[in-house]
Design a protein around this motif. Sequence first.
Motif, PDB file in Angstrom:
ATOM      1  N   ILE A 137      42.040  40.269  51.029  1.00  0.00           N
ATOM      2  CA  ILE A 137      42.987  41.363  50.798  1.00  0.00           C
ATOM      3  C   ILE A 137      42.652  42.530  51.716  1.00  0.00           C
ATOM      4  CG2 ILE A 137      43.784  43.091  49.131  1.00  0.00           C
ATOM      5  CD1 ILE A 137      43.447  40.954  46.980  1.00  0.00           C
ATOM      6  N   ILE A 152      47.995  44.147  46.347  1.00  0.00           N
ATOM      7  CA  ILE A 152      47.056  43.178  45.765  1.00  0.00           C
ATOM      8  C   ILE A 152      47.807  42.165  44.908  1.00  0.00           C
ATOM      9  CG2 ILE A 152      45.143  42.899  44.120  1.00  0.00           C
ATOM     10  CD1 ILE A 152      44.137  45.670  45.153  1.00  0.00           C
ATOM     11  N   ALA A 156      47.473  38.382  46.100  1.00  0.00           N
ATOM     12  CA  ALA A 156      46.245  37.955  45.412  1.00  0.00           C
ATOM     13  C   ALA A 156      46.139  36.445  45.259  1.00  0.00           C
ATOM     14  CB  ALA A 156      46.147  38.625  44.045  1.00  0.00           C
ATOM     15  N   SER A 159      44.520  34.766  48.166  1.00  0.00           N
ATOM     16  CA  SER A 159      43.235  35.313  48.588  1.00  0.00           C
ATOM     17  C   SER A 159      42.104  34.639  47.814  1.00  0.00           C
ATOM     18  CB  SER A 159      43.183  36.823  48.354  1.00  0.00           C
ATOM     19  OG  SER A 159      44.226  37.462  49.051  1.00  0.00           O
ATOM     20  N   ILE A 162      39.509  38.695  45.005  1.00  0.00           N
ATOM     21  CA  ILE A 162      40.221  39.974  44.965  1.00  0.00           C
ATOM     22  C   ILE A 162      39.284  41.099  44.521  1.00  0.00           C
ATOM     23  CG2 ILE A 162      42.426  38.850  44.491  1.00  0.00           C
ATOM     24  CD1 ILE A 162      42.152  39.889  41.589  1.00  0.00           C
ATOM     25  N   CYS A 165      38.106  44.464  48.462  1.00  0.00           N
ATOM     26  CA  CYS A 165      39.210  44.583  49.413  1.00  0.00           C
ATOM     27  C   CYS A 165      38.700  45.274  50.681  1.00  0.00           C
ATOM     28  CB  CYS A 165      40.352  45.401  48.806  1.00  0.00           C
ATOM     29  SG  CYS A 165      40.944  44.769  47.215  1.00  0.00           S
ATOM     30  N   ILE A 180      38.075  46.439  43.510  1.00  0.00           N
ATOM     31  CA  ILE A 180      39.322  46.619  42.763  1.00  0.00           C
ATOM     32  C   ILE A 180      39.126  47.485  41.528  1.00  0.00           C
ATOM     33  CG2 ILE A 180      39.105  44.550  41.329  1.00  0.00           C
ATOM     34  CD1 ILE A 180      42.137  44.122  41.829  1.00  0.00           C
TER      35      ILE A 180
END
Length: 256
Positions: A137, A152, A156, A159, A162, A165, A180
């Motif tokens: 991300i 996100i 997400a 990815s 998460i 980032c 996050i």
Amino acid sequence: MNIEEIKELIEKKQFTKLKEELKEMKSADISTILDELDKEQAVIIFRLLSKEKAGMTFSYMETDMREKLIKDLTDTELKNVLDELFMDDTVDLIEEMPSNVVTRILRNVDKNDRKVINELLKYPEDSAGSIMTTEFIDLKENMTAEEALKRIRKIATDSETIYTCYVLDEQRILKGIINIKDILLSKKETQIGSLMETNIISVNTVEDQEEVAKKFDKYDFYALPVVDYENRLVGIVTVDDAINVIQDEVEEDFEK
């Protein structure tokens, strides 16, 4: 459910019951069972899995069984599996398969993914670039926390992690990292640039994978950014990849 019970359900063609049982099982456990079944039984089991679980199970499987499955799956089934694999797992798969199987894999990979895979395959063996994933991300400094969360949510699912980032500028230079949790706990108008950590520990694409794995042990990271010589972010190495490197090295040392 043990291997004998599964074989019995296959033999009695009780596929509906078997499908329900498989829903409750962990992908790693299904992978272990597949490795103990013959090819025909394994294909039956694999076709009863959901698309998501099939991809996850495939990532846990031994090389021999992967090769057997690829040869027996239809192009549509193979594409569904490849769509669920993270990029680094797809690269690992290509590296361990014979050329005739690789051709079929690449034929069923998305065109844009194929370009990324070819780039990853150029990195030296045992380097950070060879084990990294390109699915992460990325955010911008001038984004608000609210805008970052929208991004996100949007990317997400594609990815690999998460939790962390990465903040990039227009040239994809790595400017900072942010977890996050900090975004979630901030006011929605707070800019990402004011929240990010700029004291970044990263690795270069050609850095030895053993040295990369040691950094995980030293700093207790979930993921490490991988940059090129101009400090542009090209991928990340996750903790599960680092663990695989350590396990491989231990096995090699043991064999020696």
